[in-house]
Write a protein that holds these residues in place. Structure first.
Motif, PDB file in Angstrom:
ATOM      1  N   SER A  65       0.829  -1.201   0.000  1.00  0.00           N
ATOM      2  CA  SER A  65       0.000   0.000   0.000  1.00  0.00           C
ATOM      3  C   SER A  65       0.866   1.254   0.000  1.00  0.00           C
ATOM      4  O   SER A  65       0.612   2.213  -0.735  1.00  0.00           O
ATOM      5  N   LEU A  66       1.902   1.251   0.835  1.00  0.00           N
ATOM      6  CA  LEU A  66       2.797   2.403   0.909  1.00  0.00           C
ATOM      7  C   LEU A  66       3.548   2.605  -0.407  1.00  0.00           C
ATOM      8  O   LEU A  66       3.771   3.735  -0.850  1.00  0.00           O
ATOM      9  N   ALA A  67       3.926   1.509  -1.054  1.00  0.00           N
ATOM     10  CA  ALA A  67       4.594   1.611  -2.352  1.00  0.00           C
ATOM     11  C   ALA A  67       3.641   2.149  -3.413  1.00  0.00           C
ATOM     12  O   ALA A  67       4.044   2.905  -4.309  1.00  0.00           O
ATOM     13  N   PHE A  68       2.377   1.751  -3.327  1.00  0.00           N
ATOM     14  CA  PHE A  68       1.345   2.275  -4.224  1.00  0.00           C
ATOM     15  C   PHE A  68       1.243   3.790  -4.074  1.00  0.00           C
ATOM     16  O   PHE A  68       1.251   4.542  -5.060  1.00  0.00           O
ATOM     17  N   TRP A  69       1.143   4.263  -2.830  1.00  0.00           N
ATOM     18  CA  TRP A  69       1.061   5.706  -2.589  1.00  0.00           C
ATOM     19  C   TRP A  69       2.304   6.427  -3.105  1.00  0.00           C
ATOM     20  O   TRP A  69       2.211   7.521  -3.664  1.00  0.00           O
ATOM     21  N   MET A  70       3.466   5.812  -2.920  1.00  0.00           N
ATOM     22  CA  MET A  70       4.710   6.445  -3.376  1.00  0.00           C
ATOM     23  C   MET A  70       4.730   6.597  -4.894  1.00  0.00           C
ATOM     24  O   MET A  70       5.284   7.562  -5.420  1.00  0.00           O
ATOM     25  N   THR A  71       4.141   5.653  -5.601  1.00  0.00           N
ATOM     26  CA  THR A  71       4.074   5.746  -7.060  1.00  0.00           C
ATOM     27  C   THR A  71       3.378   7.024  -7.481  1.00  0.00           C
ATOM     28  O   THR A  71       3.858   7.773  -8.351  1.00  0.00           O
ATOM     29  N   PHE A  72       2.250   7.310  -6.847  1.00  0.00           N
ATOM     30  CA  PHE A  72       1.484   8.507  -7.193  1.00  0.00           C
ATOM     31  C   PHE A  72       2.127   9.772  -6.636  1.00  0.00           C
ATOM     32  O   PHE A  72       2.045  10.835  -7.249  1.00  0.00           O
ATOM     33  N   LYS A  73       2.755   9.651  -5.492  1.00  0.00           N
ATOM     34  CA  LYS A  73       3.423  10.814  -4.907  1.00  0.00           C
ATOM     35  C   LYS A  73       4.563  11.297  -5.809  1.00  0.00           C
ATOM     36  O   LYS A  73       4.694  12.493  -6.075  1.00  0.00           O
ATOM     37  N   CYS A  74       5.386  10.368  -6.282  1.00  0.00           N
ATOM     38  CA  CYS A  74       6.505  10.749  -7.149  1.00  0.00           C
ATOM     39  C   CYS A  74       6.005  11.332  -8.465  1.00  0.00           C
ATOM     40  O   CYS A  74       6.584  12.282  -8.993  1.00  0.00           O
ATOM     41  N   ALA A  75       4.903  10.781  -8.990  1.00  0.00           N
ATOM     42  CA  ALA A  75       4.339  11.319 -10.231  1.00  0.00           C
ATOM     43  C   ALA A  75       3.756  12.711 -10.006  1.00  0.00           C
ATOM     44  O   ALA A  75       3.928  13.607 -10.837  1.00  0.00           O
TER      45      ALA A  75
ATOM     46  N   GLU B 147      -2.302  11.305 -14.844  1.00  0.00           N
ATOM     47  CA  GLU B 147      -2.043  11.792 -16.203  1.00  0.00           C
ATOM     48  C   GLU B 147      -0.565  11.650 -16.557  1.00  0.00           C
ATOM     49  O   GLU B 147      -0.216  11.299 -17.688  1.00  0.00           O
ATOM     50  N   ARG B 148       0.316  11.878 -15.583  1.00  0.00           N
ATOM     51  CA  ARG B 148       1.753  11.703 -15.830  1.00  0.00           C
ATOM     52  C   ARG B 148       2.102  10.231 -16.011  1.00  0.00           C
ATOM     53  O   ARG B 148       2.902   9.869 -16.877  1.00  0.00           O
ATOM     54  N   LEU B 149       1.529   9.388 -15.174  1.00  0.00           N
ATOM     55  CA  LEU B 149       1.799   7.957 -15.292  1.00  0.00           C
ATOM     56  C   LEU B 149       1.284   7.408 -16.615  1.00  0.00           C
ATOM     57  O   LEU B 149       1.956   6.607 -17.277  1.00  0.00           O
TER      58      LEU B 149
END
Length: 429
Positions: A84-94, A410-412
């Protein structure tokens, strides 16, 4: 930790998909982590006995670059939480336009039960177990709950030993003397402060007329509370894992930080010696803090603090998430119906990963920046994300959290589409 944590986190993606059209390929890619690893870490304790610890690392998505994310030491760490935390990090970095994907790691333990030497053996053992899964161009580690610069230094050193060369860029949040960046220890709090300072005036909120409660008086929460206090906000309540204190007329945050560091407890701050004379106060629980009648609430502790069970009792008008995932998707719906503005974790607490990115860049270039340069770059990054996210929320009438996911999505989508999607192949161009 509930096994549905990742499913709950994924609900935010589902909400964003209602507002943006992206390819089926992108949706399919973002449903599942790219790679996960579970490891057993044997540690020889100081008393001579052997204990096995369970460790995890997840690389969720690396479409936009190597994965990036912290390592936490906590009794509740499990694969579901780490995913879950890795999922959030994906969107945070984007959302922050960092050239990273999302990663996360952790070890299941209570770190307060181990000596410093045992923590070092554990930290180095974790790297021994996951060394083939990480790297400066693959997956970069950072501090998180109950990990710090010293632990990051051990991890970087162990990875370098295994590689037979110095590899400072494999870990961020290191001590400055071995490649860390100035400003990293205050980055999460300062980034959140920049967002709050940019967003609250949009509601005609003035610092002197704004009351704030901060749940979680760790590194980020305590620093943010002091930054707000210095800026003139009335911080009326703070808490740590043992409980909290509340004073309607406002708290003396620098004194609380000083005594907290000496006593290791918020409650001890206001129950011992002369510090009790600083200001009249009421001892409260973490749950009571969340429900105080304040203008701004800052959850800066752990996940799932505001749920469907207590969301209806939240009286703050504005919530800024400094912790990862402090509000469940069910609670989001209740808060939205109440007219509460929730500024999400993937924006508010992104200062930490942003300055971690700066550290990674400095490690790879060999050129190191001053504290002023780091903080100015951080402020620009935070505002470059906060303003367009707010504009999307305002113009399309959606929650700020959903706007942040739309912005990141949109970035992803663009990055995934660049590598080829179903539409590209079927249309022949």
């Amino acid at each position: 930790m509930s096994e549905s944590l990742l499913a709950d986190a994924s609900q935010r993606l589902e909400n964003a998909l209602k507002y943006v059209k992206i390819s089926e390929d992108a949706i399919e890619r973002l449903k599942y982590p790219k790679a996960s690893i579970s490891v057993s870490i044997p540690v020889r304790l100081d008393n001579g006995s052997l204990r096995i610890f369970q460790g995890y690392r997840v690389r969720y998505d690396d479409t936009r670059g190597p994965t990036k994310g912290g390592v936490r030491y906590h009794p509740n760490v499990c694969m579901d939480e780490v995913q879950s935390l890795a999922f959030w990090m994906t969107f945070k970095c984007a959302a922050l336009n960092l050239p990273f994907g999302g990663g996360k790691g952790g070890i299941t333990l209570n770190p307060k039960e181990l000596s410093r030497m045992e923590l070092e053996r554990l930290s180095r053992g974790y790297i021994d177990a996951i060394a083939d899964f990480i790297g400066p161009d693959v997956d970069i580690l950072a501090p998180d709950v109950y990990t710090n610069a010293m632990i990051m230094g051990w991890m970087m050193d162990q990875y370098s030993i295994l590689q037979r060369k110095l590899c400072p860029a494999v870990v961020t949040g290191k001590p400055i003397t071995i490649g860390g960046s100035v400003g990293r220890d205050t980055a999460t709090a300062l980034g959140a402060f920049f967002v709050m300072e940019a967003m609250l005036p949009k509601f005609d909120r003035r610092p002197q007329e704004t009351t704030v409660a901060v749940q979680g008086f760790g590194n980020a929460g305590a620093m943010l509370a002091e930054l707000l206090w210095q800026a003139g906000y009335k911080v009326v309540a703070v808490s740590d894992s043992k409980g909290g204190i509340y004073a309607p007329q406002g708290l003396d945050i620098p004194s609380i930080r000083h005594y907290k560091e000496a006593s290791r407890s918020i409650q001890a701050v206001y129950c011992k010696d002369t510090v009790c004379n600083i200001v009249e106060h009421t001892v409260i629980t973490n749950e009571e803090l969340l429900e105080l009648d304040v203008d701004v609430l800052v959850p800066a502790a752990l996940e799932n603090q505001i749920t469907s069970a207590n969301a209806d009792r939240i009286r703050a008008r504005y919530i800024f998430e400094v912790a990862n995932g402090p509000i469940t998707s069910a609670a989001d719906r209740v808060l939205e119906a109440k007219g509460v503005y929730v500024f999400p974790d993937i924006l508010v607490n992104a200062g930490g990963v942003t300055v971690s990115y700066f550290e990674w860049v400095q490690n790879r270039s060999g050129l190191y920046w001053t504290l002023d340069e780091v903080n100015q770059r951080l402020k620009q990054k935070m505002l470059d994300a906060a303003e367009p996210i707010w504009a999307i929320a305002r113009d399309q009438g959606m929650p700020v959290r959903t706007a942040a996911y739309v912005y990141a999505l949109e970035r992803l989508e663009e990055a995934i589409r660049t590598k080829g999607t179903r539409d590209y192949y079927l249309n022949g161009h």
